[in-house]
Design an enzyme around this catalytic site. Structure first.
Site, PDB file in Angstrom:
ATOM      1  N   ARG A   1      47.941  38.670  34.226  1.00  9.02           N
ATOM      2  CA  ARG A   1      46.793  37.784  34.413  1.00  9.02           C
ATOM      3  C   ARG A   1      47.104  36.445  33.748  1.00  9.02           C
ATOM      4  O   ARG A   1      47.631  36.392  32.641  1.00  9.02           O
ATOM      5  CB  ARG A   1      45.517  38.390  33.800  1.00  9.02           C
ATOM      6  CG  ARG A   1      44.944  39.573  34.574  1.00  9.02           C
ATOM      7  CD  ARG A   1      44.356  39.137  35.906  1.00  9.02           C
ATOM      8  NE  ARG A   1      43.690  40.223  36.620  1.00  9.02           N
ATOM      9  CZ  ARG A   1      44.261  40.964  37.558  1.00  9.02           C
ATOM     10  NH1 ARG A   1      45.532  40.763  37.865  1.00  9.02           N
ATOM     11  NH2 ARG A   1      43.584  41.898  38.190  1.00  9.02           N
TER      12      ARG A   1
ATOM     13  N   GLU B   1      43.083  30.231  38.496  1.00 10.65           N
ATOM     14  CA  GLU B   1      43.394  30.501  39.911  1.00 10.65           C
ATOM     15  C   GLU B   1      42.111  30.376  40.728  1.00 10.65           C
ATOM     16  O   GLU B   1      41.045  30.788  40.272  1.00 10.65           O
ATOM     17  CB  GLU B   1      43.953  31.925  40.065  1.00 10.65           C
ATOM     18  CG  GLU B   1      45.338  32.101  39.488  1.00 10.65           C
ATOM     19  CD  GLU B   1      45.860  33.532  39.639  1.00 10.65           C
ATOM     20  OE1 GLU B   1      45.336  34.279  40.493  1.00 10.65           O
ATOM     21  OE2 GLU B   1      46.792  33.897  38.909  1.00 10.65           O
TER      22      GLU B   1
ATOM     23  N   HIS C   1      50.513  34.570  42.464  1.00  9.77           N
ATOM     24  CA  HIS C   1      49.933  35.899  42.239  1.00  9.77           C
ATOM     25  C   HIS C   1      50.311  36.863  43.366  1.00  9.77           C
ATOM     26  O   HIS C   1      49.459  37.517  43.959  1.00  9.77           O
ATOM     27  CB  HIS C   1      48.404  35.791  42.116  1.00  9.77           C
ATOM     28  CG  HIS C   1      47.793  36.923  41.344  1.00  9.77           C
ATOM     29  ND1 HIS C   1      46.653  36.785  40.598  1.00  9.77           N
ATOM     30  CD2 HIS C   1      48.161  38.221  41.204  1.00  9.77           C
ATOM     31  CE1 HIS C   1      46.329  37.943  40.042  1.00  9.77           C
ATOM     32  NE2 HIS C   1      47.245  38.834  40.402  1.00  9.77           N
TER      33      HIS C   1
END
EC number: 1.1.1.290
Length: 376
Positions: free
Chosen positions: A209, A238, A255
């Protein structure tokens, strides 16, 4: 039965088509109005599942998330409403582990600094951390594991402190969930002080993360320390990463570490199995039947591969440089981050590539790494 599903979730039609009407939606912009009449809701990590989204729906029989993590889902609210929930723990762990391993091979090649002989510290020894360790150990790399929660739970593996990893590891790979409170909170686990304390020439890989690293601090420290090498697949804020940070990473992606065809199929398939169980019907579909044949039939090895040849084998399956280049060219575009994720050509896992070699016992490690056709 109305099945509302994130439009980017693969293999929904062949798996769920017999169970009801499939309604594809944009997961990031999903509204309560869209969800109102759904019997089943299938999401990914971009959708916040909470009271705001679900309070207008009194028909929901099942919520499924094709993800490892659940931090985007209000589990307490679902439990309060007695709405069954399932996620897909470990569905893309192999993909993330292979991504991190490939990134390390790429860095080794780029800086003429062999991976063999380095010490890798893995922070977070859950599914993805374990998968990364498996790849590294198959290749003979010394791995240090840090996971105070697993250690406290009695996990039999050997664990070390984060300070030990900071002192001894040449490469640090992050695989923790995001937690904001408590003794082991992970938000900004790597803050400015910890980033400054990284030993010289550390490679830092983040596939978990974005918030685990203070991105503003990372920019500041990296600008002062060119010896640090970064592989970043996840970002604070994000889908709009800090534009100053992207050029500072050796490899930058949106990601997608878990975006293998096998991993995505596995995630959807696990939800299919769980829904069938809930509905008390037989899950008669097969995961293998979903996957296409790999475009390279087999690779014959004349000798056991050295590190350069191993990277070439890995590139047959996935060339990280392509995604890195595309991301740098598109992330500043409007919706560039999400567009690349949505249109991503899902890579395959090592298992898709069959290898052939006469001296089988010499290449057992390739089998342990995940390749097909060789080893025991």
């Amino acid at each position: 039965m109305k099945i509302l599903v994130d439009e980017n979730m693969p293999y929904v039609e062949p798996l769920f088509g017999d169970l009801g009407d499939i309604i594809p939606v944009n997961g990031r912009t999903l509204t309560a109005e869209q969800v109102r009449e759904a019997d089943v809701l299938l999401v990914r990590s971009v959708t916040k599942v909470n009271a705001e989204l679900l309070s207008g729906n009194n028909k929901l029989k099942f919520v499924g998330s094709a993800t490892i993590g659940t931090d985007h889902v209000d589990l307490a609210y679902l439990a309060e409403r007695n709405i069954p929930f399932s996620n897909a723990p470990g569905c893309n762990a192999t993909a993330v582990g292979e991504f991190a391993f490939i990134a390390m091979l790429e860095l080794a090649q780029r800086f003429n600094s062999p991976l063999k002989g380095k010490v890798v510290g893995i922070v977070g020894a859950g599914n993805t951390g374990t998968a990364t360790a498996k790849c590294l150990q198959a290749y003979g790399i010394k791995v240090l594991l840090n996971d105070p929660i697993k250690a406290a739970e009695g996990d039999p593996r050997s664990f070390v402190s984060l300070d030990t990893i900071m002192a001894q590891a040449d490469i640090i790979s992050l695989h923790v969930p995001i937690t904001h409170t408590g003794e082991h909170k992970t938000k900004h686990l790597f803050d400015e002080a910890r980033l400054k304390a990284l030993k010289p020439n550390t490679w830092l890989v983040n596939c978990c993360r974005g918030d685990v690293i203070d991105n503003q601090a990372l920019i500041k420290v990296k600008q002062q320390r060119d010896d640090l090498k970064l592989v970043l697949d996840v970002w604070e804020g994000e889908p709009t990463p800090l534009p100053e940070l992207v050029p500072l990473a050796e490899f930058a992606t949106p990601h997608i570490a878990g975006y293998s065809l096998e991993g995505k199929a596995r995630g959807t398939f696990m939800l299919y199995q769980n829904l069938c169980q809930l509905l008390n019907i037989t899950a008669d579909k097969s995961l293998l039947d979903l996957l296409p044949t790999f475009n390279i039939k087999a690779v014959e090895l004349a000798t056991a591969p050295n590190e350069k040849a191993l990277l070439q084998l890995a590139r047959f399956v996935y060339d990280l440089r392509d995604d890195d280049k595309m991301f740098r060219n598109t992330f500043l575009n409007e919706n560039g981050f999400d567009t690349m994720r949505k249109n991503h050509q899902h890579r395959r896992e090592f298992s898709a590539l069959a290898l052939a070699y006469d001296g089988q016992s010499e290449v057992d490690w390739l089998s342990n790494l995940g390749f097909s056709g060789v080893g025991q």
